[in-house]
Write an enzyme that holds these catalytic residues in place. Structure first.
Site, PDB file in Angstrom:
ATOM      1  N   GLU A   1      38.103  31.876  38.873  1.00 42.30           N
ATOM      2  CA  GLU A   1      37.568  33.060  38.204  1.00 42.30           C
ATOM      3  C   GLU A   1      37.084  34.089  39.233  1.00 42.30           C
ATOM      4  OE1 GLU A   1      36.017  31.274  33.973  1.00 42.30           O
ATOM      5  OE2 GLU A   1      34.711  30.985  35.695  1.00 42.30           O
TER       6      GLU A   1
ATOM      7  N   CYS B   1      26.046  34.829  38.427  1.00 39.04           N
ATOM      8  CA  CYS B   1      25.989  33.889  39.559  1.00 39.04           C
ATOM      9  C   CYS B   1      25.859  32.463  39.069  1.00 39.04           C
ATOM     10  CB  CYS B   1      24.761  34.182  40.417  1.00 39.04           C
ATOM     11  SG  CYS B   1      24.904  35.649  41.376  1.00 39.04           S
TER      12      CYS B   1
END
Ligand code: SAH
Ligand code: SF4
Length: 387
Positions: A92, A364
């Site tokens: 990703e 994150c």
């Protein structure tokens, strides 16, 4: 031998071209075609003679590509790409638009071997390193999908797939005014310094003035603290910014949160940063994930200031982002603010990082590319796997 032309620096292409009995300058056309013009098929490279193109194809040279398998956009403007690689593995990348910047957060590995306790990527099995071509392709594929998205928006405003990005205020650098990624952060899936050579090669390619020409100060590499690699990085001629994920100010806690610390404990890591700064004069960013009641007290902040004394640095505070099966929760806004205030009072430049992309699991530490978390081995915390 590697035959992927996208994986090669200009100097390597020159050696190949000369080895095939051709003029060296033709390598420049090849490099520009692949990296500045998004060239994907050798037959389309008509600035080279038909005979030379045939020769390259006969020798097995090709230009690799990755596929956009899915793309999710968040109302906050960020977008997450799921890419499929030639062997079917998935990674990703995350696109983060911000005023006149368009930042891409790229992956460097499929999974991550470091096993940090608070990170979704660390919970899935490490599968393999990415090639430099697979790293640079994340940039080209994301840009190409933005172009496709924009033209489909021009034609049919109701289109409902792909990132709905407002690109009108972005700095558009090409004559055809296509959106270009302006900043890169090596903060996606994986530990960049466990794939050092491919990461540095991808940076040399993306920074090259005949290619995408992304400014070196617009690129940041983030490491969980592979101390010997930080020393090596200090000696690189082409060197982007450096960020270090710290998340604990003392060895016992860091051992638990980030298993790399058992191999390279804090004194070794701080010594490496000191050596890096003596060599380069560059400051570093320390990233600190704030986990509720684990590493977020005022005392932790005080210890952090003490640990980093004498270094040139700033701190990015990141609220821990949730994912299924994680034992931790993010600190409250109040606790984050108190932690930040303590650092600021000590004179530390501190930023509380904006948690973009949470809604699409693109923030994150949330990247898993659809892989299943591995089961913790019996008798361990399930975090001990690292190289
Ligand atoms: N492997 C590298 C780069 C990728 S991780 C590294 O660890 O530095 C990118 C950042 O996300 C790191 O600073 C990491 O500490 C942080 N992170 C990991 N899991 C997180 C989570 N669940 N919530 C918030 N930040 C997280
Ligand atoms: Fe890997 Fe970074 Fe996640 Fe740790 S925080 S598991 S090093 S991606």
């Amino acid at each position: 031998m590697n035959h992927d032309l996208k994986d090669m620096t200009l100097e390597e292409l020159e050696r190949i071209v000369v080895g095939l009995g051709q003029k060296k300058y033709l390598a420049g056309y090849l490099f520009q075609f692949v990296h500045a013009q998004d060239g994907r098929d050798l037959p389309a490279l008509t600035t080279l003679s038909k005979a030379f193109r045939a020769q390259l194809a006969e020798q097995g040279y090709f230009i690799s590509q990755i596929k956009v398998a899915d793309c999710l956009s968040d109302p906050d403007g960020s977008a997450k790409y799921l890419f499929e690689l030639a062997d079917g593995e998935r990674i990703e990348s995350v696109l983060l638009p911000d005023e006149d910047r368009l930042t891409l957060c790229v992956s460097t590995q499929v999974g991550c071997p470091m096993g940090c306790a608070f990170c979704a990527t660390g919970k899935i099995q490490f599968r393999r390193n990415l090639t430099a071509a697979e790293i640079v392709e994340q940039v080209y594929a994301a840009e190409a999908s933005l172009v496709a998205r924009r033209s489909s928006l021009d034609e049919e405003p109701a289109a409902d797939s792909g990132p709905a990005l407002e690109t009108s205020n972005l700095k558009l650098e090409t004559p055809e005014a296509r959106p270009r990624i302006t900043n890169l952060v090596y903060m996606g899936m994986g530990e960049p310094f466990q794939n050092y050579d491919a990461v540095m090669r991808s940076i040399r390619i993306l920074n090259h003035s005949s290619g995408r020409n992304i400014g070196i100060r617009h690129i940041t590499v983030s490491t969980s603290g592979v101390a010997p690699a930080i020393r090596r990085f200090a000696k690189e001629e082409i060197r982007p910014r450096l960020a270090i994920s710290l998340s604990a100010p003392a060895d016992a806690l860091r051992d638990r949160l980030m298993p790399i610390n058992r191999k390279h404990p804090l004194p070794e890591l701080i010594d490496a940063v000191r050596a890096y700064q003596a060599e380069t004069g560059q400051r570093v960013t320390f990233e600190y994930v704030l986990i509720d009641k684990v590493n977020d007290t005022v005392n932790h902040a005080k210890l952090l200031v003490k640990l980093l004394r004498g270094l040139m640095y700033n701190v990015n505070l990141i609220e821990h982002n949730p994912f299924a099966g994680c034992e931790f929760t993010g600190s409250s806004r109040d606790r984050i603010q108190r932690f930040a205030d303590e650092l600021k009072e000590a004179g530390v430049e501190t930023t509380i990082r904006f948690r973009m992309g949470r809604g699409i699991k693109a923030a994150c530490g949330q990247l898993q590319a659809g892989y299943q978390p591995r089961k913790p081995a019996e008798g361990t915390r399930g975090t001990a796997r690292h190289q």
